[in-house]
Motif scaffolding. Structure first.
Motif, PDB file in Angstrom:
ATOM      1  N   THR A 107      34.329  69.932  53.153  1.00 37.84           N
ATOM      2  CA  THR A 107      34.708  68.581  53.576  1.00 37.84           C
ATOM      3  C   THR A 107      35.855  68.672  54.569  1.00 37.84           C
ATOM      4  N   ASP A 109      38.948  67.749  55.451  1.00 34.48           N
ATOM      5  CA  ASP A 109      40.088  67.062  54.841  1.00 34.48           C
ATOM      6  C   ASP A 109      41.387  67.859  54.971  1.00 34.48           C
ATOM      7  N   LYS A 111      41.898  70.691  53.860  1.00 34.11           N
ATOM      8  CA  LYS A 111      42.113  71.424  52.610  1.00 34.11           C
ATOM      9  C   LYS A 111      41.009  72.472  52.436  1.00 34.11           C
ATOM     10  N   SER A 112      41.374  73.589  51.828  1.00 33.26           N
ATOM     11  CA  SER A 112      40.388  74.629  51.529  1.00 33.26           C
ATOM     12  C   SER A 112      39.924  74.560  50.079  1.00 33.26           C
ATOM     13  N   GLU A 114      37.952  73.066  48.128  1.00 30.92           N
ATOM     14  CA  GLU A 114      36.594  72.924  47.607  1.00 30.92           C
ATOM     15  C   GLU A 114      35.825  74.248  47.614  1.00 30.92           C
ATOM     16  N   ASP A 264      38.459  75.022  56.420  1.00 29.34           N
ATOM     17  CA  ASP A 264      38.521  73.633  55.949  1.00 29.34           C
ATOM     18  C   ASP A 264      37.093  73.132  55.743  1.00 29.34           C
ATOM     19  N   ALA A 265      36.233  73.346  56.731  1.00 32.14           N
ATOM     20  CA  ALA A 265      34.815  72.962  56.647  1.00 32.14           C
ATOM     21  C   ALA A 265      34.084  73.546  57.831  1.00 32.14           C
TER      22      ALA A 265
HETATM   23 CA   LIG Z   1      38.087  71.041  53.366  1.00 31.02          CA
END
Ligand SMILES: [Ca+2]
Length: 271
Positions: A107, A109, A111-112, A114, A264-265
């Motif tokens: 996703t 966002d 952020k890693s 997930e 991140d994605a």
């Molecule tokens: Ca992410």
């Protein structure tokens, strides 16, 4: 009163706006430049301070966003210049916004979290992904089958070798529009971000030099936290239509030099 800086300029890029200006650093001695930001019609706030004549307004996400900027010079005695006139900057729009997703993992966002092994279990990479990542869209799960960290040949903890991440996705027919790849990273190594060779169905697409990061993404996974030291970066490029096939397509990412990067994605989009 110190002089205001001159030639404040903005450059819009993916997810960020770069600011630069010219100033007299020694007459009087400049302590720092204060950068102020506002959205059109909104209140102005202090974005940051710098001793340099450049500033990066980052982590803006995939949408095109517009801001107004003014810079104030603060000298060593604490005196402040008049602010510059407001200058407008607009970030570039990501294909993740303008395009239609065909296949994605993770996703967007900043952020890693997930992904497998996130945010800091790189020591388990060799045991879990020693032969690389091989991920099939629609079948595999990000939290199990896609490692947050992609090591490179400079990483002793991952065997000092090039690791391949494979992303498989199926299309019924080759899309009519352009097909783009988006790789969003939350961080890279600060001095050895390295290069990645992208391939599609055995055809080399391009070698990409990754941007320098903060060497923190191997340990922490949320670049969206206020004050996070992580330095996200983005790779978006068109895939060669001639290399696409109806049926299963195999995208490969080979980290051929340098150290790790953290995802991140990733996604394939029709534009
Ligand atoms: Ca992410």
């Amino acid at each position: 009163m110190p002089a205001s800086v001159r030639r404040l300029r903005t450059t819009g890029e993916l997810g960020r706006i770069l600011l630069s200006w010219e100033g007299e650093a020694y007459r009087p001695l400049v302590d720092h430049y204060a950068v102020y930001v506002s959205e059109p019609g909104g209140p102005e706030s202090l974005l940051g301070k710098t001793v340099y004549a450049t500033f990066v307004h980052g982590k803006l996400g995939g949408r095109a966003r517009t801001f107004h900027y003014r810079v104030v010079t603060v000298d060593a005695a604490g005196d402040r210049s008049r602010p510059t006139r407001a200058v407008v900057g607009t970030s570039a729009e990501s294909v993740t916004v303008s395009g239609r997703p065909i296949a994605t993992v993770g996703t967007l966002d900043h952020k890693s979290l997930e992904f497998a092994l996130a945010p800091n279990l790189s020591a388990q990479f060799t045991a879990r992904f020693g032969t690389g990542v091989d991920y099939t869209y629609g079948v595999d799960a990000p939290g199990v089958d896609w490692s947050y960290i992609h090591p490179g040949p400079s990483d002793a903890w991952a065997g000092r070798k090039a690791h391949r991440f494979t992303f498989r996705f199926t299309v019924d027919a080759v899309p009519a529009g352009e097909v783009w790849l988006a790789i969003w990273l939350i961080d890279t190594h600060a001095t050895l971000p390295g290069t990645a060779v992208l391939g599609l169905n055995g055809t080399t697409v391009r070698e990409v030099a990754l941007e320098k990061g903060a060497t923190r993404g191997s340990l922490e996974g949320d670049a969206a936290l206020p004050g996070s030291p992580l330095k996200p970066s983005y790779v978006e490029l068109a895939l060669p239509k001639a290399a696409l096939v109806a049926g299963e397509n195999v995208l490969t990412i080979d980290k051929t030099s340098g150290s790790w990067h953290v995802y991140d994605a990733l996604g394939v989009y029709e534009k």
